[in-house]
Every structure is written in structure tokens, then in C-alpha cells.
Design a protein around this motif. Structure first.
Motif, PDB file in Angstrom:
ATOM      1  N   ASP A  72       0.819  -1.206   0.000  1.00  0.00           N
ATOM      2  CA  ASP A  72       0.000   0.000   0.000  1.00  0.00           C
ATOM      3  C   ASP A  72       0.855   1.260   0.000  1.00  0.00           C
ATOM      4  OD1 ASP A  72       0.972  -0.250   2.545  1.00  0.00           O
ATOM      5  OD2 ASP A  72      -0.936   0.038   3.554  1.00  0.00           O
ATOM      6  N   ARG A  73       2.181   1.078   0.039  1.00  0.00           N
ATOM      7  CA  ARG A  73       3.111   2.209  -0.017  1.00  0.00           C
ATOM      8  C   ARG A  73       4.508   1.655  -0.253  1.00  0.00           C
ATOM      9  NH1 ARG A  73       1.832   1.006   5.034  1.00  0.00           N
ATOM     10  NH2 ARG A  73       3.438   0.744   6.597  1.00  0.00           N
ATOM     11  N   TRP A  74       5.425   2.516  -0.695  1.00  0.00           N
ATOM     12  CA  TRP A  74       6.820   2.136  -0.858  1.00  0.00           C
ATOM     13  C   TRP A  74       7.704   3.358  -0.629  1.00  0.00           C
ATOM     14  CZ3 TRP A  74       8.654   5.156  -4.704  1.00  0.00           C
ATOM     15  CH2 TRP A  74       7.796   5.497  -5.744  1.00  0.00           C
ATOM     16  N   ARG A  75       8.996   3.063  -0.395  1.00  0.00           N
ATOM     17  CA  ARG A  75       9.979   4.115  -0.121  1.00  0.00           C
ATOM     18  C   ARG A  75      11.330   3.645  -0.670  1.00  0.00           C
ATOM     19  NH1 ARG A  75       9.997   3.717   5.264  1.00  0.00           N
ATOM     20  NH2 ARG A  75      11.863   2.486   5.318  1.00  0.00           N
ATOM     21  N   VAL A  76      11.979   4.483  -1.454  1.00  0.00           N
ATOM     22  CA  VAL A  76      13.286   4.155  -2.030  1.00  0.00           C
ATOM     23  C   VAL A  76      14.298   5.169  -1.498  1.00  0.00           C
ATOM     24  CG1 VAL A  76      14.623   3.945  -4.166  1.00  0.00           C
ATOM     25  CG2 VAL A  76      12.229   3.189  -4.104  1.00  0.00           C
ATOM     26  N   SER A  77      15.479   4.668  -1.101  1.00  0.00           N
ATOM     27  CA  SER A  77      16.521   5.546  -0.545  1.00  0.00           C
ATOM     28  C   SER A  77      17.855   5.255  -1.208  1.00  0.00           C
ATOM     29  CB  SER A  77      16.667   5.320   0.961  1.00  0.00           C
ATOM     30  OG  SER A  77      15.459   5.542   1.625  1.00  0.00           O
ATOM     31  N   TRP A  78      18.709   6.275  -1.236  1.00  0.00           N
ATOM     32  CA  TRP A  78      20.090   6.112  -1.665  1.00  0.00           C
ATOM     33  C   TRP A  78      20.902   7.277  -1.134  1.00  0.00           C
ATOM     34  CZ3 TRP A  78      16.310   7.748  -5.056  1.00  0.00           C
ATOM     35  CH2 TRP A  78      16.514   8.979  -5.675  1.00  0.00           C
ATOM     36  N   VAL A  93       7.456  11.495  -4.263  1.00  0.00           N
ATOM     37  CA  VAL A  93       7.633  12.637  -3.368  1.00  0.00           C
ATOM     38  C   VAL A  93       9.013  12.503  -2.737  1.00  0.00           C
ATOM     39  CG1 VAL A  93       6.737  13.835  -1.346  1.00  0.00           C
ATOM     40  CG2 VAL A  93       5.153  12.690  -2.914  1.00  0.00           C
ATOM     41  N   ALA A  94       9.891  13.468  -3.007  1.00  0.00           N
ATOM     42  CA  ALA A  94      11.292  13.366  -2.602  1.00  0.00           C
ATOM     43  C   ALA A  94      11.592  14.185  -1.363  1.00  0.00           C
ATOM     44  CB  ALA A  94      12.185  13.825  -3.744  1.00  0.00           C
ATOM     45  N   ARG A 104       9.281   8.717  -1.703  1.00  0.00           N
ATOM     46  CA  ARG A 104       8.089   7.943  -1.343  1.00  0.00           C
ATOM     47  C   ARG A 104       7.128   7.966  -2.518  1.00  0.00           C
ATOM     48  NH1 ARG A 104       8.740   7.266   4.037  1.00  0.00           N
ATOM     49  NH2 ARG A 104       9.926   8.851   5.122  1.00  0.00           N
ATOM     50  N   ASN A 105       6.243   7.002  -2.525  1.00  0.00           N
ATOM     51  CA  ASN A 105       5.273   6.943  -3.610  1.00  0.00           C
ATOM     52  C   ASN A 105       4.427   8.209  -3.684  1.00  0.00           C
ATOM     53  OD1 ASN A 105       4.099   5.246  -1.156  1.00  0.00           O
ATOM     54  ND2 ASN A 105       2.399   6.278  -2.157  1.00  0.00           N
ATOM     55  N   ALA A 106       3.955   8.511  -4.874  1.00  0.00           N
ATOM     56  CA  ALA A 106       2.975   9.587  -5.065  1.00  0.00           C
ATOM     57  C   ALA A 106       1.609   9.025  -4.666  1.00  0.00           C
ATOM     58  CB  ALA A 106       2.982  10.037  -6.522  1.00  0.00           C
ATOM     59  N   SER A 107       0.619   9.878  -4.591  1.00  0.00           N
ATOM     60  CA  SER A 107      -0.717   9.430  -4.176  1.00  0.00           C
ATOM     61  C   SER A 107      -1.319   8.414  -5.146  1.00  0.00           C
ATOM     62  CB  SER A 107      -1.651  10.633  -4.049  1.00  0.00           C
ATOM     63  OG  SER A 107      -1.762  11.285  -5.305  1.00  0.00           O
ATOM     64  N   GLY A 121      11.106   9.308 -11.807  1.00  0.00           N
ATOM     65  CA  GLY A 121      12.281   9.782 -12.514  1.00  0.00           C
ATOM     66  C   GLY A 121      12.876  11.009 -11.857  1.00  0.00           C
ATOM     67  N   LEU A 122      14.102  11.338 -12.279  1.00  0.00           N
ATOM     68  CA  LEU A 122      14.769  12.507 -11.743  1.00  0.00           C
ATOM     69  C   LEU A 122      15.753  13.071 -12.765  1.00  0.00           C
ATOM     70  CD1 LEU A 122      17.501  11.246  -9.309  1.00  0.00           C
ATOM     71  CD2 LEU A 122      15.683   9.722 -10.017  1.00  0.00           C
ATOM     72  N   LEU A 123      15.876  14.365 -12.730  1.00  0.00           N
ATOM     73  CA  LEU A 123      16.849  15.111 -13.532  1.00  0.00           C
ATOM     74  C   LEU A 123      17.868  15.664 -12.553  1.00  0.00           C
ATOM     75  CD1 LEU A 123      17.844  16.624 -16.092  1.00  0.00           C
ATOM     76  CD2 LEU A 123      16.228  18.427 -15.479  1.00  0.00           C
ATOM     77  N   VAL A 124      19.154  15.365 -12.779  1.00  0.00           N
ATOM     78  CA  VAL A 124      20.203  15.670 -11.807  1.00  0.00           C
ATOM     79  C   VAL A 124      21.337  16.434 -12.476  1.00  0.00           C
ATOM     80  CG1 VAL A 124      21.848  14.641 -10.175  1.00  0.00           C
ATOM     81  CG2 VAL A 124      19.646  13.538 -10.586  1.00  0.00           C
ATOM     82  N   THR A 125      21.867  17.442 -11.782  1.00  0.00           N
ATOM     83  CA  THR A 125      23.101  18.094 -12.220  1.00  0.00           C
ATOM     84  C   THR A 125      24.227  17.641 -11.315  1.00  0.00           C
ATOM     85  OG1 THR A 125      22.694  20.031 -10.836  1.00  0.00           O
ATOM     86  CG2 THR A 125      21.924  20.145 -13.112  1.00  0.00           C
ATOM     87  N   THR A 126      25.439  17.498 -11.913  1.00  0.00           N
ATOM     88  CA  THR A 126      26.598  17.030 -11.161  1.00  0.00           C
ATOM     89  C   THR A 126      27.862  17.307 -11.963  1.00  0.00           C
ATOM     90  OG1 THR A 126      27.614  15.111 -10.097  1.00  0.00           O
ATOM     91  CG2 THR A 126      26.378  14.689 -12.110  1.00  0.00           C
TER      92      THR A 126
END
Length: 139
Positions: A72-78, A93-94, A104-107, A121-126
């Protein structure tokens, strides 16, 4: 004195029949608790860098329900290893605190059936695009 011998004989015979003692009894040992096995992860997250350029990248993270029941929910970390900065997130939701990132998951994508997937997804500068992201996934 005869009455004492009769009393002693009767008491000893009664104890032998009933299996009791007149002294203190030993406590029955309490069985130890069975150890609870550690839970298996309910999900797995896999990051793919879709595009890269000199000072940034775009990545997609796929979250898969690997458990034995619906989520019913999930969470990803790094944890970032360098100067990465997220410019935009979508599909989740970051939260970021220094190098630690949690999404975390969106609604609309938190419920995952068995073997179901959601993506964000994500767009990252580095200054240096990493080879990949090492993610952990939890409920």
C-alpha cells in the motif's frame, strides 16, 4: 509417641500416593520464545541512467513488489557520492538531507499488486555522472 509414628507413616504413604512433597516445589521452566525470522524485503528498486551529458543525467527508478502480498506504499533511498543535485522529480515525493535521498510513492502509484511496478524519474546536475545508483527499497 505411637501417635507420631502413625502420623508419619500415614503422611509418608499419602505423599507417595499423591506424588507430592511437603517441601518447596520447583518452578516449571518457561519455554523460550521462538526467534522471529527477519522479514524479506517487500520491494526492489532498480535505477537506470537513461541519458547523460557533461554535467548531468536523467534516471528512471523502477520499484517492483517482490513480497507475498500487495503493497500500500513504498519508499526508495540512496546516498549521493558526490555533488549531485536533483533539479526535478516526477512520479514520487522526494526528501533530501545532505547526501541522503528518500523518495516515497505519489498518491497515485503507492499500491502495488504482487510483482507490480511503479516508476519515478529525476533530472540531476553534477560535476561527474555516476555509473549508477545503489538503492534500497522498503515498505
Amino acid at each position: 509417641m505411637l501417635w507420631f509414628r502413625v502420623f508419619l507413616a500415614v503422611t509418608t504413604a499419602a505423599l507417595a500416593v499423591w506424588g507430592g512433597t511437603s517441601g518447596p516445589t520447583e518452578a516449571t521452566p518457561t519455554p523460550s520464545a521462538t526467534p522471529t525470522p527477519s522479514p524479506t524485503p517487500a520491494c526492489r528498486a532498480t535505477a537506470t541512467i537513461d541519458a547523460r551529458w557533461g554535467n548531468g543525467f536523467v534516471a528512471t527508478v523502477t520499484v517492483r513488489n517482490t513480497g507475498t502480498e500487495s503493497l500500500d506504499r513504498w519508499r526508495v533511498s540512496w546516498r549521493w557520492s558526490g555533488d549531485e543535485r536533483v533539479q526535478t522529480f516526477w512520479g514520487g515525493v522526494a526528501e533530501a538531507a545532505g547526501p541522503d535521498v528518500t523518495v516515497r510513492n505519489a498518491s497515485y502509484n503507492g499500491t502495488l499488486v504482487l510483482d507490480g511496478v511503479a516508476t519515478f524519474g529525476l533530472l540531476v546536475t553534477t560535476s561527474a555522472v555516476p555509473d549508477g545508483l545503489t538503492t534500497t527499497c522498503a515498505r
